[in-house]
Scaffold this active site. Structure first.
Site, short mmCIF file in Angstrom:
data_model
loop_
_atom_site.label_atom_id
_atom_site.label_comp_id
_atom_site.label_asym_id
_atom_site.label_seq_id
_atom_site.Cartn_x
_atom_site.Cartn_y
_atom_site.Cartn_z
N TYR A 20 0.26 -1.04 -0.04
CA TYR A 20 -0.26 0.17 -0.49
C TYR A 20 0.32 0.77 -0.47
O TYR A 20 0.72 2.42 0.47
CB TYR A 20 -0.85 0.39 0.97
CG TYR A 20 -1.62 -0.92 0.76
CD1 TYR A 20 -2.96 -1.15 0.25
CD2 TYR A 20 -1.65 -2.09 1.16
CE1 TYR A 20 -4.37 -2.17 0.48
CE2 TYR A 20 -2.61 -3.21 1.68
CZ TYR A 20 -3.75 -3.37 0.42
OH TYR A 20 -5.30 -4.39 0.98
N TYR A 148 -12.23 -7.45 6.40
CA TYR A 148 -10.69 -7.40 5.50
C TYR A 148 -10.17 -9.23 5.76
O TYR A 148 -10.15 -10.04 6.83
CB TYR A 148 -9.24 -7.11 6.05
CG TYR A 148 -8.58 -7.12 5.82
CD1 TYR A 148 -7.73 -6.46 4.03
CD2 TYR A 148 -7.36 -8.38 5.90
CE1 TYR A 148 -7.03 -6.41 3.28
CE2 TYR A 148 -6.30 -8.36 4.58
CZ TYR A 148 -6.38 -7.40 3.94
OH TYR A 148 -4.88 -7.47 2.39
N ASP A 248 -12.47 -17.15 8.08
CA ASP A 248 -11.27 -16.56 7.95
C ASP A 248 -10.33 -16.01 9.32
O ASP A 248 -10.88 -15.39 10.02
CB ASP A 248 -11.62 -14.90 7.00
CG ASP A 248 -9.38 -14.74 6.76
OD1 ASP A 248 -9.51 -14.56 7.69
OD2 ASP A 248 -9.81 -13.56 6.57
N LYS A 279 -0.81 -16.71 8.10
CA LYS A 279 0.02 -16.03 9.26
C LYS A 279 0.36 -17.20 9.58
O LYS A 279 1.50 -17.22 9.86
CB LYS A 279 -0.76 -14.66 8.94
CG LYS A 279 -1.37 -13.78 8.41
CD LYS A 279 -2.22 -12.46 9.14
CE LYS A 279 -1.77 -11.52 8.04
NZ LYS A 279 -2.73 -10.83 7.54
C1 LIG Z 1 -4.12 -10.81 6.45
C2 LIG Z 1 -5.11 -11.53 5.88
C3 LIG Z 1 -5.76 -12.18 5.01
C4 LIG Z 1 -4.87 -11.79 3.80
O1 LIG Z 1 -3.83 -12.54 3.72
P1 LIG Z 1 -1.97 -12.57 3.18
O2 LIG Z 1 -1.74 -13.35 3.45
O3 LIG Z 1 -1.85 -11.03 3.55
O4 LIG Z 1 -2.85 -12.79 1.23
C5 LIG Z 1 -6.97 -12.74 4.93
N1 LIG Z 1 -7.69 -12.70 5.39
C6 LIG Z 1 -7.56 -12.25 6.76
C7 LIG Z 1 -8.25 -11.60 7.79
C8 LIG Z 1 -5.95 -11.65 7.40
O5 LIG Z 1 -5.93 -10.89 7.86
#
Ligand SMILES: *Cc1c(COP(=O)(O)O)cnc(C)c1O
Length: 430
Positions: A20, A148, A248, A279
């Site tokens: 970004y 997000y 997610d 992550k």
């Molecule tokens: C960081 C994140 C993503 C995307 O993961 P990337 O490895 O950056 O593609 C998707 N969902 C959530 C909740 C996130 O925090």
């Protein structure tokens, strides 16, 4: 060829894009020479306490002997082989470990290279599931405002359409449905009115394939914590309306909010139809993500044309990543995590509380290993970052949020310095 800090900055400024960021007037980044424990060592010799865990990932700190060993051992046999037509111990081993952690009926795992791709896979699984059942019209998603889910096209279509950083691309992505962001704070008592808007959308639209949400904590969309009861009700409503539920847990997974997974917070057991992990899954060493679903979904997809699930990344189930991930998960299993997170949460609460008295602070909130100071006006990211670095701390505030999610291994004295620096920096910023 070893580049000096000065040379690195020159090449970086001329040729490298950052997340970004603008290429024209970039914020000057800090060149990092190495990282160990909770410290980043800069090329000018300074050491910063890392309060970001490199965006939720480095939960064991950097340069950890156990994870280093897992990487070295794996390199001796193979770093990578394709997953089309081949399989291997690292993938099978990691799959067994993950399946011990997630509740039944979650059972079928798709490994991919990043969180955004894990979300794409989840969305495609949902669409292909309904397609297989003869309901191709069910192809839209219901998401939450302030959510997000990543930066790829599918993921962008379920991020908050206003604050989700992707407004520019709204014409190129599918239009989905958005419910109001959950308004009930984490500890607040529940009232069904909190989920009325969400219910209304499910009642009014029969083209919804799945609901997608970050359970209990909305991360990049605003660092908001909300009542676990929302998840219970969302599960009930999805069942009632024949809609799949995707959690997610890419940011929240592996103890960050105080439980192994954030969807473990409700007192009654609830299970999503599809779970996305990423992550912290490799302890911050390499990129790897997983999408885990049920046999019900995999069976349906397998029983009608094209029978195969239509996705297959080049680096799927990369053995190096899988081995490190397995080592990270085993290491977590040896820690008294419940205790560690409780202590971290208590300390963050104690040290951040003084910020509440500052006139420019709107809110201070802590959940598990996440501490947030929300200011009244947006902070200047560059000056704030510099201010914090001068105090020996690495943080990357955004918008009105100065926040931390430190590695779980952070020592009490480092945590105090980190949190106290946050309060001081916010006060000085005025
Ligand atoms: C960081 C994140 C993503 C995307 O993961 P990337 O490895 O950056 O593609 C998707 N969902 C959530 C909740 C996130 O925090």
């Amino acid at each position: 060829m070893k580049l000096s800090g000065h040379e690195i900055l020159k090449i970086d400024r001329e040729h490298l894009w950052h997340p970004y960021a603008s290429m024209k007037c970039p914020v000057t980044p800090f060149p990092v020479e190495s990282a160990s424990g909770v410290r980043l060592r800069l090329s000018d010799g300074r050491e910063l306490i890392d309060g970001m865990s490199s965006w939720w990932t480095a939960i064991h700190g950097y340069n950890h002997p156990v994870l280093n060993l897992a990487a070295e051992e794996q390199l001796k046999s193979m770093s990578h082989v394709m997953f089309g037509g081949l399989t291997h111990g690292p993938a099978a081993g990691l799959a067994s470990l993950l399946l011990e952690l997630v509740p039944a009926p979650l059972d079928k795992i798709f490994f991919s290279d990043s969180g955004s791709v894990a979300v794409e896979v989840a969305m495609k699984l949902a669409v292909q599931y309904w397609h297989s059942l003869g309901k191709p019209e069910k192809k839209r998603f219901l998401a939450l405002r302030s959510g997000y889910h990543g930066d790829t096209a599918g993921a962008m279509s379920v991020c908050d359409p206003v604050t989700g950083m992707h407004g520019l691309f709204s014409d190129m992505v599918q239009e989905n449905y958005f419910a109001e962001a959950p308004q009930c704070r984490f500890d607040a008592s529940w009232d069904d009115s909190y989920i009325a808007g969400f219910r209304k959308l499910l009642v009014e639209h029969d083209d919804i394939a799945a609901v997608i949400m970050e359970p209990v904590m909305q991360g990049a969309g605003g660092m908001r914590f909300y009542s676990p009861e929302y998840l219970v009700k969302a599960r009930e409503l999805c069942d009632e309306h024949g809609v799949l539920l995707i959690f997610d847990e890419i940011a929240t997974g592996f103890w960050r909010t105080g439980k192994l997974f954030a969807f473990h917070h409700p007192k009654s057991t609830i299970v999503p139809d599809i779970l996305c992990l990423g992550k912290a899954m490799t302890g911050g060493y390499v990129s790897l993500a997983a999408t885990i679903t049920t046999e019900n979904i995999s069976d349906a997809i397998s029983e009608s044309a094209p029978r195969a699930f239509m996705h297959g990344p080049t680096f799927m189930a990369n053995p190096l990543a899988c081995s490190i991930s397995a080592a990270s998960i085993r290491l977590l299993g040896t820690y008294p995590m419940e205790d560690i997170i409780l202590k971290l949460e208590g300390a963050l609460r104690r040290f951040l509380a003084p910020a509440l008295r500052l006139p420019n602070v709107a809110d201070v909130r802590v959940l598990g290993g996440v501490g947030v100071i929300e200011t009244r006006r947006p902070v200047d990211m560059e000056s704030m970052t510099m201010r914090l670095a001068c105090k020996g701390v690495w943080l990357r505030p955004f918008g009105r949020l100065v926040y931390t999610m430190p590695p779980y291994v952070i020592a009490g004295s480092d945590l105090e310095r980190l949190a106290v620096s946050m309060v001081e920096a916010v006060e000085e910023e005025g």
